[in-house]
Every structure is written in C-alpha cells, then in structure tokens.
Design a protein around this motif. Structure first.
Motif, PDB file in Angstrom:
ATOM      1  N   ASP A 173       0.809  -1.222   0.000  1.00  0.00           N
ATOM      2  CA  ASP A 173       0.000   0.000   0.000  1.00  0.00           C
ATOM      3  C   ASP A 173       0.842   1.273   0.000  1.00  0.00           C
ATOM      4  O   ASP A 173       0.467   2.256  -0.646  1.00  0.00           O
ATOM      5  CB  ASP A 173      -0.921   0.013   1.231  1.00  0.00           C
ATOM      6  N   ARG A 174       1.959   1.270   0.737  1.00  0.00           N
ATOM      7  CA  ARG A 174       2.717   2.520   0.873  1.00  0.00           C
ATOM      8  C   ARG A 174       3.243   3.043  -0.461  1.00  0.00           C
ATOM      9  O   ARG A 174       3.061   4.242  -0.755  1.00  0.00           O
ATOM     10  CB  ARG A 174       3.856   2.345   1.887  1.00  0.00           C
ATOM     11  N   PRO A 175       3.909   2.235  -1.288  1.00  0.00           N
ATOM     12  CA  PRO A 175       4.388   2.782  -2.566  1.00  0.00           C
ATOM     13  C   PRO A 175       3.269   3.332  -3.452  1.00  0.00           C
ATOM     14  O   PRO A 175       3.451   4.349  -4.132  1.00  0.00           O
ATOM     15  CB  PRO A 175       5.084   1.578  -3.222  1.00  0.00           C
ATOM     16  N   PHE A 176       2.097   2.682  -3.443  1.00  0.00           N
ATOM     17  CA  PHE A 176       0.971   3.201  -4.224  1.00  0.00           C
ATOM     18  C   PHE A 176       0.520   4.550  -3.689  1.00  0.00           C
ATOM     19  O   PHE A 176       0.252   5.486  -4.466  1.00  0.00           O
ATOM     20  CB  PHE A 176      -0.194   2.210  -4.184  1.00  0.00           C
ATOM     21  N   CYS A 177       0.420   4.673  -2.360  1.00  0.00           N
ATOM     22  CA  CYS A 177      -0.049   5.930  -1.768  1.00  0.00           C
ATOM     23  C   CYS A 177       0.938   7.064  -2.002  1.00  0.00           C
ATOM     24  O   CYS A 177       0.542   8.190  -2.310  1.00  0.00           O
ATOM     25  CB  CYS A 177      -0.282   5.738  -0.264  1.00  0.00           C
ATOM     26  N   LEU A 181      -0.015  10.390  -3.732  1.00  0.00           N
ATOM     27  CA  LEU A 181      -0.044  11.541  -2.829  1.00  0.00           C
ATOM     28  C   LEU A 181       1.265  11.580  -2.054  1.00  0.00           C
ATOM     29  O   LEU A 181       1.437  10.882  -1.042  1.00  0.00           O
ATOM     30  CB  LEU A 181      -1.230  11.416  -1.861  1.00  0.00           C
ATOM     31  N   PRO A 182       2.229  12.391  -2.482  1.00  0.00           N
ATOM     32  CA  PRO A 182       3.567  12.399  -1.870  1.00  0.00           C
ATOM     33  C   PRO A 182       3.581  12.711  -0.374  1.00  0.00           C
ATOM     34  O   PRO A 182       4.544  12.363   0.319  1.00  0.00           O
ATOM     35  CB  PRO A 182       4.300  13.495  -2.659  1.00  0.00           C
ATOM     36  N   ALA A 183       2.533  13.323   0.158  1.00  0.00           N
ATOM     37  CA  ALA A 183       2.502  13.639   1.587  1.00  0.00           C
ATOM     38  C   ALA A 183       2.576  12.379   2.448  1.00  0.00           C
ATOM     39  O   ALA A 183       3.011  12.438   3.607  1.00  0.00           O
ATOM     40  CB  ALA A 183       1.230  14.420   1.928  1.00  0.00           C
ATOM     41  N   PHE A 184       2.185  11.239   1.901  1.00  0.00           N
ATOM     42  CA  PHE A 184       2.273   9.989   2.662  1.00  0.00           C
ATOM     43  C   PHE A 184       3.718   9.626   2.994  1.00  0.00           C
ATOM     44  O   PHE A 184       3.970   8.881   3.937  1.00  0.00           O
ATOM     45  CB  PHE A 184       1.623   8.843   1.890  1.00  0.00           C
ATOM     46  N   ALA A 185       4.672  10.137   2.217  1.00  0.00           N
ATOM     47  CA  ALA A 185       6.081   9.838   2.467  1.00  0.00           C
ATOM     48  C   ALA A 185       6.595  10.508   3.731  1.00  0.00           C
ATOM     49  O   ALA A 185       7.646  10.122   4.257  1.00  0.00           O
ATOM     50  CB  ALA A 185       6.928  10.263   1.268  1.00  0.00           C
ATOM     51  N   GLN A 186       5.889  11.505   4.232  1.00  0.00           N
ATOM     52  CA  GLN A 186       6.332  12.242   5.414  1.00  0.00           C
ATOM     53  C   GLN A 186       5.859  11.616   6.717  1.00  0.00           C
ATOM     54  O   GLN A 186       6.193  12.110   7.792  1.00  0.00           O
ATOM     55  CB  GLN A 186       5.816  13.686   5.336  1.00  0.00           C
ATOM     56  N   LEU A 187       5.119  10.522   6.639  1.00  0.00           N
ATOM     57  CA  LEU A 187       4.558   9.897   7.835  1.00  0.00           C
ATOM     58  C   LEU A 187       5.220   8.551   8.120  1.00  0.00           C
ATOM     59  O   LEU A 187       5.595   7.829   7.191  1.00  0.00           O
ATOM     60  CB  LEU A 187       3.051   9.682   7.661  1.00  0.00           C
ATOM     61  N   PRO A 188       5.340   8.195   9.398  1.00  0.00           N
ATOM     62  CA  PRO A 188       5.809   6.844   9.733  1.00  0.00           C
ATOM     63  C   PRO A 188       4.729   5.817   9.374  1.00  0.00           C
ATOM     64  O   PRO A 188       3.539   6.104   9.470  1.00  0.00           O
ATOM     65  CB  PRO A 188       6.015   6.899  11.256  1.00  0.00           C
ATOM     66  N   TRP A 189       5.169   4.633   8.987  1.00  0.00           N
ATOM     67  CA  TRP A 189       4.261   3.553   8.620  1.00  0.00           C
ATOM     68  C   TRP A 189       4.561   2.305   9.438  1.00  0.00           C
ATOM     69  O   TRP A 189       5.718   2.028   9.775  1.00  0.00           O
ATOM     70  CB  TRP A 189       4.388   3.205   7.135  1.00  0.00           C
ATOM     71  N   GLY A 190       3.502   1.559   9.731  1.00  0.00           N
ATOM     72  CA  GLY A 190       3.632   0.239  10.337  1.00  0.00           C
ATOM     73  C   GLY A 190       2.840  -0.761   9.515  1.00  0.00           C
ATOM     74  O   GLY A 190       1.951  -0.388   8.739  1.00  0.00           O
ATOM     75  N   CYS A 191       3.152  -2.038   9.693  1.00  0.00           N
ATOM     76  CA  CYS A 191       2.505  -3.086   8.905  1.00  0.00           C
ATOM     77  C   CYS A 191       1.958  -4.161   9.832  1.00  0.00           C
ATOM     78  O   CYS A 191       2.731  -4.827  10.540  1.00  0.00           O
ATOM     79  CB  CYS A 191       3.507  -3.698   7.923  1.00  0.00           C
ATOM     80  N   VAL A 326      10.892   5.328   6.422  1.00  0.00           N
ATOM     81  CA  VAL A 326      11.256   4.706   5.140  1.00  0.00           C
ATOM     82  C   VAL A 326      10.832   3.248   5.063  1.00  0.00           C
ATOM     83  O   VAL A 326      10.767   2.682   3.975  1.00  0.00           O
ATOM     84  CB  VAL A 326      12.777   4.807   4.871  1.00  0.00           C
ATOM     85  N   LYS A 327      10.528   2.650   6.203  1.00  0.00           N
ATOM     86  CA  LYS A 327      10.147   1.238   6.207  1.00  0.00           C
ATOM     87  C   LYS A 327       8.923   1.024   5.317  1.00  0.00           C
ATOM     88  O   LYS A 327       7.980   1.827   5.336  1.00  0.00           O
ATOM     89  CB  LYS A 327       9.840   0.799   7.638  1.00  0.00           C
ATOM     90  N   TYR A 328       8.956  -0.034   4.538  1.00  0.00           N
ATOM     91  CA  TYR A 328       7.866  -0.443   3.634  1.00  0.00           C
ATOM     92  C   TYR A 328       7.693   0.499   2.439  1.00  0.00           C
ATOM     93  O   TYR A 328       6.742   0.359   1.677  1.00  0.00           O
ATOM     94  CB  TYR A 328       6.544  -0.583   4.385  1.00  0.00           C
ATOM     95  N   GLU A 334      19.394   3.726   5.758  1.00  0.00           N
ATOM     96  CA  GLU A 334      20.814   4.027   5.973  1.00  0.00           C
ATOM     97  C   GLU A 334      21.626   2.752   5.770  1.00  0.00           C
ATOM     98  O   GLU A 334      21.456   1.758   6.495  1.00  0.00           O
ATOM     99  CB  GLU A 334      20.995   4.557   7.393  1.00  0.00           C
ATOM    100  N   LEU A 335      22.538   2.764   4.782  1.00  0.00           N
ATOM    101  CA  LEU A 335      23.311   1.578   4.410  1.00  0.00           C
ATOM    102  C   LEU A 335      24.667   1.566   5.094  1.00  0.00           C
ATOM    103  O   LEU A 335      25.317   2.612   5.242  1.00  0.00           O
ATOM    104  CB  LEU A 335      23.498   1.505   2.899  1.00  0.00           C
ATOM    105  N   SER A 336      25.107   0.385   5.485  1.00  0.00           N
ATOM    106  CA  SER A 336      26.456   0.213   6.043  1.00  0.00           C
ATOM    107  C   SER A 336      26.922  -1.202   5.775  1.00  0.00           C
ATOM    108  O   SER A 336      26.106  -2.112   5.529  1.00  0.00           O
ATOM    109  CB  SER A 336      26.453   0.497   7.550  1.00  0.00           C
TER     110      SER A 336
END
Length: 340
Positions: A173-177, A181-191, A326-328, A334-336
């Motif tokens: 759902d997150r990538p579709f939203c 609507l790019p504003a969804f990228a500013q919110l934390p998400w859980g699954c 950024v999850k989901y 952050e890569l290491s």
C-alpha cells in the motif's frame, strides 16, 4: 323392503327410532382449539446457545464501530488505518482505484482505540481499464470509477496531525499511496502483516480474513473501507502470547529501527540454511536477504551468519537501517557494511 319411517329415524338422530328408544342426545359443539404459541428465540440467543456448545462455532457479521466509548488513561497516538484497491500489483504502472482511511486515537497505556472514528472512502478513475480479474476480486468496475477522483483536500486533513499509518501489507500500500499523494512519504508507517508474528500468536495465517474469522467475524472483503474496519477490530484485540493489543505492538515497533541484512556472496551450499531461517532470494541483485526486528536481534544474526553461512571466513554483509519513515517504502534506508 325397508320401512321408510325406520329409514328416516336411522338417518336423523333428532327423531325417535321405531323401536321406541329415547332420542339420542345432541352432541355438544366442539370448541375451536386454542392455538399453541411457540416463542422462537431471537437470533442472538440462538447464536449464544450454539456458541456454548463444543460442537459449534458461531460467526457474526463484523459491524463497523464509529465511536469507542472509553476514555484514555494518558497520552494517545493518532493512527490512520489504511487500505487501497488497485488495478494491479506494480505501483510503477498500476493505479489506485479505491482508498479508505480510518482516523482514530489509540490510548498508549492500554493499546486500545478511544473516541470517534473518522472515515474516508473514495474511488478514483485510474485512466486505464480495470481488468475483469480485478473487478471479480474487488467488485469495482470501470463504470463505478468513471469520472471519480480522490478528495485530496479531505485526505490532507486526515494526514494532518497523524502519528502513524497502519496497513495490512504496507509494503504494497505505501508505494501506491506515495506515488499518488507524496505527503504519505512524510509519515511513519507500520505493517500489521509483517510487524506481528502471527504464527507465534497461534494463528495459522496472517491473512486479514483469516484473522477476523478466528475472532468470530465475517465481512465482505476486498473493498477498502470494510477491510479497514476489519483490521481495526482485529488489532484492537489482545494478542495471546505478547499480551498486548495488535495496535500497541505496531506502535512500539514503529518507534525503533529495523534492519534488512544482505548475505553478500553467501556460498551456494548455505542456501538451505538461509531459506530455513526465512531469508529470501533477490534474483535481480542475486543476494539472500532478511528483515531483523531490532539491534539485539541484529547482533545475533551477524554471529549466525559468521558461524553457519560463512564458516568463520572473512566476509562483509550489507545492513540497511530503516526507521518508520522509510520502512515499507521503495526508498532506501541508511546503508552500512559489517565485517563478520
């Protein structure tokens, strides 16, 4: 030949018979039978009776709750329970055809929803034909969405002040939203699909319909709004192993980072061990990877890779640290690189 007088007396009980016997007494008229009234129990009484019998299980239709009549014991988290219906599986080329959101406050102390539930459900014309397969699954046809558009102002008002978005399979759902609507990228998400170990909680499946049935509810699935109501109902229940509500567990996990570990250059002969440990094969990158819940589990996983997969040979693995922002999503965390 029979005497006509005798025949008359035989046929009419009101007349004396020829033998001189007294007339036959008139029978008393029969009273009409009093109808027997049978009081059938109401549906809920019958359901309760069956539910108390060990040979039966009762399913009830899930009824949406629009107000939770309980007061919070302390601070609350404002949660958006979200679901989408789309033209297909690929957010890069498919589109949303229905979006539903429930906004509700969750009491941190109890993990339970409180107060009013605000509902939004909208259809949208995707600008492309909806396949027969999608219509068969969702019930949404080309005619239903013709000329329809999501109410962006209404959605923006729901997003304002929200602390967390929860979806059942947020990785879908997150990538579709965010694409719509790019504003969804500013919110934390859980699954609710991935953040809860449903097998550990005694469930044979993590599918939402199954989880609802296990609680004794059925509903008309695959329409966005009713799926949201079903998810909120399921997550408001106590999990048998953790003792928390599903909402409480997802909220807690959203406040700490998780990790994606890539077993770079893992030897071929380790594939069975990796698969048994729930690693997945990324054919494009040609690497085994898995999700790790927290930092303590990450240390344990790196030690397991060192001993079991790489046999204590020098190796470097990629670790991606992801918070709920950024999850989901389709964005990288952050890569290491870690030496094991």
């Amino acid at each position: 030949m029979t005497d006509p007088q005798l025949q008359l007396a035989f046929d009419n009980s009101d007349l004396p018979v020829a033998s001189g016997m007294p007339p036959k007494p008139r029978a008393k008229p029969r009273r009409p039978a009093t109808p027997k009234i049978v009081l059938l129990p109401d549906a809920e009484s019958m359901a309760a009776t069956l539910a108390n019998h060990h040979d039966y299980r009762v399913l009830r239709r899930l009824l949406p709750i629009l107000h939770f009549d309980r007061q919070p014991l302390g601070p609350v988290v404002r949660v958006l329970v979200l679901d989408t219906e789309t033209t297909g599986l690929d957010h890069a080329c498919d589109k949303i055809i229905e979006l539903a959101i429930l906004r509700v406050d969750v009491d941190i102390a109890t993990g339970l929803p409180v107060g009013e539930v605000t509902v939004y459900d909208g259809l949208e014309d995707p600008g492309m034909p909806i396949s027969k397969e999608i219509t068969a699954i969702t019930g949404i046809s080309n005619e239903m969405v013709q000329g329809q558009h999501l109410d962006e102002a209404r959605i923006a008002s729901l997003l304002e002040g929200a602390d967390l978005v929860i979806a059942h399979n947020a990785g879908f759902d997150r990538p579709f939203c965010e694409a719509r609507l790019p504003a969804f990228a500013q919110l934390p998400w859980g699954c609710s699909f991935a953040d809860i170990d449903w097998k550990k909680e005694g469930q044979g499946s993590a599918k939402l319909e199954y989880l609802a049935l296990a609680k004794g509810w059925f509903y008309d699935a695959h329409r966005a709004e009713v799926d949201c109501h079903a998810l909120l109902a399921v997550l408001g229940e106590q999990l048998p192993t953790s003792g928390q509500s599903g909402l409480a567990q997802i909220i807690a996990l959203s406040r700490q980072p998780s990790y994606r570990v890539q077993a770079n250059n893992a030897p071929f002969e380790a594939k069975d061990q990796l698969k048994a440990r729930a690693y997945r094969w990324n054919a494009e990158q040609k690497v085994w990877h898995t999700r790790i819940a927290d930092e303590a589990a990450l240390a344990t996983e790196l030690a397991w890779l060192k001993s079991t997969v790489y046999g204590y040979r020098l190796a470097r693995v990629q670790v991606e640290k992801m918070d709920a922002l950024v999850k989901y999503s389709s964005r990288a965390g952050e890569l290491s690189m870690h030496q094991v």
